[in-house]
Design a protein around this motif. Structure first.
Motif, PDB file in Angstrom:
ATOM      1  N   ALA A   1       0.933  -1.293   0.069  1.00  0.00           N
ATOM      2  CA  ALA A   1      -0.009   0.125   0.044  1.00  0.00           C
ATOM      3  C   ALA A   1       0.826   1.184   0.065  1.00  0.00           C
ATOM      4  O   ALA A   1       2.030   1.193   0.420  1.00  0.00           O
ATOM      5  N   THR A   2       0.477   2.382  -0.657  1.00  0.00           N
ATOM      6  CA  THR A   2       1.098   3.466  -0.536  1.00  0.00           C
ATOM      7  C   THR A   2       0.047   4.520   0.284  1.00  0.00           C
ATOM      8  O   THR A   2      -0.822   4.550   0.364  1.00  0.00           O
ATOM      9  N   ILE A   3       1.220   5.730   0.664  1.00  0.00           N
ATOM     10  CA  ILE A   3       0.301   6.872   1.265  1.00  0.00           C
ATOM     11  C   ILE A   3      -0.560   7.503   0.348  1.00  0.00           C
ATOM     12  O   ILE A   3      -0.407   7.818  -0.992  1.00  0.00           O
ATOM     13  N   GLY A   4      -1.772   7.506   0.870  1.00  0.00           N
ATOM     14  CA  GLY A   4      -2.979   7.999   0.173  1.00  0.00           C
ATOM     15  C   GLY A   4      -4.161   7.005  -0.467  1.00  0.00           C
ATOM     16  O   GLY A   4      -5.129   7.155  -0.880  1.00  0.00           O
ATOM     17  N   ASP A   5      -3.312   5.679  -0.511  1.00  0.00           N
ATOM     18  CA  ASP A   5      -4.092   4.589  -0.982  1.00  0.00           C
ATOM     19  C   ASP A   5      -3.825   3.313  -0.159  1.00  0.00           C
ATOM     20  O   ASP A   5      -3.165   2.388  -0.645  1.00  0.00           O
ATOM     21  N   SER A   6      -4.493   3.242   0.964  1.00  0.00           N
ATOM     22  CA  SER A   6      -4.330   2.287   1.867  1.00  0.00           C
ATOM     23  C   SER A   6      -5.398   2.253   2.822  1.00  0.00           C
ATOM     24  O   SER A   6      -6.232   3.169   3.075  1.00  0.00           O
ATOM     25  N   GLU A   7      -5.534   1.285   3.465  1.00  0.00           N
ATOM     26  CA  GLU A   7      -6.672   0.940   4.709  1.00  0.00           C
ATOM     27  C   GLU A   7      -6.751   2.174   5.686  1.00  0.00           C
ATOM     28  O   GLU A   7      -7.588   2.802   5.925  1.00  0.00           O
ATOM     29  N   PHE A   8      -5.474   2.314   6.045  1.00  0.00           N
ATOM     30  CA  PHE A   8      -5.478   3.630   7.112  1.00  0.00           C
ATOM     31  C   PHE A   8      -6.087   4.769   6.499  1.00  0.00           C
ATOM     32  O   PHE A   8      -6.663   5.630   7.090  1.00  0.00           O
ATOM     33  N   ASP A   9      -5.605   5.054   5.158  1.00  0.00           N
ATOM     34  CA  ASP A   9      -6.222   6.483   4.386  1.00  0.00           C
ATOM     35  C   ASP A   9      -7.646   6.249   4.437  1.00  0.00           C
ATOM     36  O   ASP A   9      -8.349   7.360   4.765  1.00  0.00           O
ATOM     37  N   ARG A  10      -8.469   5.192   3.931  1.00  0.00           N
ATOM     38  CA  ARG A  10      -9.638   5.095   3.729  1.00  0.00           C
ATOM     39  C   ARG A  10     -10.373   5.171   5.198  1.00  0.00           C
ATOM     40  O   ARG A  10     -11.465   5.879   5.114  1.00  0.00           O
ATOM     41  N   ASP A  11      -9.873   4.481   6.255  1.00  0.00           N
ATOM     42  CA  ASP A  11     -10.577   4.497   7.364  1.00  0.00           C
ATOM     43  C   ASP A  11     -10.146   5.834   8.132  1.00  0.00           C
ATOM     44  O   ASP A  11     -11.105   5.908   9.472  1.00  0.00           O
ATOM     45  N   THR A  12      -9.660   6.779   7.773  1.00  0.00           N
ATOM     46  CA  THR A  12      -9.552   8.141   8.410  1.00  0.00           C
ATOM     47  C   THR A  12     -10.131   9.199   7.527  1.00  0.00           C
ATOM     48  O   THR A  12      -9.955  10.152   7.925  1.00  0.00           O
ATOM     49  N   ALA A  13     -10.359   8.764   6.312  1.00  0.00           N
ATOM     50  CA  ALA A  13     -10.991   9.590   5.604  1.00  0.00           C
ATOM     51  C   ALA A  13     -12.526  10.394   5.984  1.00  0.00           C
ATOM     52  O   ALA A  13     -13.037  10.163   6.783  1.00  0.00           O
ATOM     53  N   VAL A  14     -12.307  11.850   5.699  1.00  0.00           N
ATOM     54  CA  VAL A  14     -13.510  12.563   6.143  1.00  0.00           C
ATOM     55  C   VAL A  14     -14.207  13.284   4.815  1.00  0.00           C
ATOM     56  O   VAL A  14     -13.458  13.633   4.078  1.00  0.00           O
TER      57      VAL A  14
ATOM     58  N   ASP B   1     -18.348  14.699   7.764  1.00  0.00           N
ATOM     59  CA  ASP B   1     -18.759  13.457   8.250  1.00  0.00           C
ATOM     60  C   ASP B   1     -17.898  12.377   8.136  1.00  0.00           C
ATOM     61  O   ASP B   1     -17.087  12.230   7.138  1.00  0.00           O
ATOM     62  N   LEU B   2     -17.878  11.335   8.958  1.00  0.00           N
ATOM     63  CA  LEU B   2     -17.026  10.256   8.487  1.00  0.00           C
ATOM     64  C   LEU B   2     -17.702   8.872   9.453  1.00  0.00           C
ATOM     65  O   LEU B   2     -18.669   9.088   9.917  1.00  0.00           O
TER      66      LEU B   2
ATOM     67  N   LEU C   1      -7.118  10.244  16.936  1.00  0.00           N
ATOM     68  CA  LEU C   1      -6.336  11.430  16.755  1.00  0.00           C
ATOM     69  C   LEU C   1      -6.013  11.765  15.177  1.00  0.00           C
ATOM     70  O   LEU C   1      -6.041  12.793  14.779  1.00  0.00           O
ATOM     71  N   ALA C   2      -5.753  10.505  14.513  1.00  0.00           N
ATOM     72  CA  ALA C   2      -5.461  10.784  13.129  1.00  0.00           C
ATOM     73  C   ALA C   2      -6.579  11.077  12.210  1.00  0.00           C
ATOM     74  O   ALA C   2      -6.374  11.942  11.293  1.00  0.00           O
ATOM     75  N   VAL C   3      -7.779  10.853  12.605  1.00  0.00           N
ATOM     76  CA  VAL C   3      -9.008  11.070  12.127  1.00  0.00           C
ATOM     77  C   VAL C   3      -9.232  12.659  12.178  1.00  0.00           C
ATOM     78  O   VAL C   3      -9.389  13.381  11.275  1.00  0.00           O
ATOM     79  N   LEU C   4      -9.121  13.206  13.381  1.00  0.00           N
ATOM     80  CA  LEU C   4      -9.261  14.574  13.780  1.00  0.00           C
ATOM     81  C   LEU C   4      -7.989  15.166  13.045  1.00  0.00           C
ATOM     82  O   LEU C   4      -8.302  16.455  12.421  1.00  0.00           O
TER      83      LEU C   4
END
Length: 286
Positions: A12-25, A34-35, A53-56
């Protein structure tokens, strides 16, 4: 295709990963987002504080004119749950090198009342504009090579209940801080580990907000068990991390009145101190 090449191809790459999708707003109105808080970042039934904290942090990064968190201070008011949420932000001050904003995350309780979960005050800047000079007495933590460390898959779950977050992390813990897993806690209040995201995504300033709160609690090495909820967490992001795994060191020097502090340092593959944090957490005694 060789196994190593196949793994590299699916990294996965920065901007295209599970972490990015799950912190998307998703912007709803100016400063309002909304999230959906993912159940994949829970421990027991609570959503991990670093993930929150990453979401905020992502919402503030969109709302403020500067891109990177420099300092983020959060007060955790009530336990967040997986599911819909809203973040409301406010720009407090905008300057040439720093902008400051605040944000709150809200959810609804079982009676339909809006409940504030977290309130954050943060200052943002541009990490790429910082000077290169470093004058420090800090040193990277001495952690054995990764193949001599152990992950959650090598032993029992650290706490009873869901540990879904463990499936999303690459954690390799220093054996010297694993006495608690063998029923022999050292009493030193230390935790050290190699850290990354399980899908191979490299670290960035937002994932550093997760890294400082992703290891097992130091309370385990003090001989305590169970959930250690965060009351307040402040993170300083010092520079943009180099690609590769991070090293995280967390220490507790004082437990009193049912509260302890955790001081964390995060080091990148270039031996740079990329983030620091201190949090106050509540522990269950007896």
């Amino acid at each position: 295709m060789p196994e190593a090449a196949s793994a590299a191809a699916t990294r996965a790459t920065i901007g295209d990963s599970e972490f990015d999708r799950d912190t998307a707003v998703t912007p709803r109105a100016p400063g309002v987002y909304d999230l959906d808080l993912s159940a994949g970042w829970t421990i027991i039934n609570a959503v991990n504080g670093g993930y929150l904290l990453a979401v905020l942090g992502r919402a503030l990064g969109d709302a403020l004119p500067h891109p990177d968190p420099f300092t983020v201070s959060a007060h955790y008011l009530t336990a967040s749950r997986p599911g819909p949420a809203v973040v409301r932000t406010e720009t407090v001050r905008t300057g040439r090198t720093l902008s400051t904003g605040q944000a709150s995350l809200f959810q609804y309780d079982d009676e339909g009342n809006e409940v504030e979960r977290i309130r954050v005050l943060a200052s943002y800047g541009d990490l790429d504009t910082l000077p290169d000079d470093v004058r420090t007495s800090a040193e990277p933590p001495a952690i054995p090579p990764m193949d001599q460390c152990f992950g959650p898959e090598d032993g029992p779950a650290p706490v009873e209940g869901s540990s879904a977050i463990a499936d999303r992390l690459m954690l390799k813990l220093d054996p010297a801080t694993l006495g608690w897993a063998l029923g022999q806690p050292s009493g030193r209040g230390e935790m050290r580990a190699w850290f990354g995201l399980a899908d191979g995504r490299d670290a960035d300033p937002l994932s550093l907000l997760l890294a400082v709160d992703a290891l097992p609690p130091t309370a385990f090495e003090l001989g305590l068990k169970g959930w250690v909820p965060t009351v307040e967490l402040t993170v300083h992001v010092r520079c943009r991390p180099a690609p590769g795994p991070l090293r995280v060191s967390i220490t507790t020097r004082n437990l009193a009145g049912g509260f302890l502090e955790e001081d964390a340092e995060v080091w990148d593959s270039a031996d740079r101190l990329v983030a620091q944090s201190r949090q106050l957490a509540r522990v269950r005694l007896g």
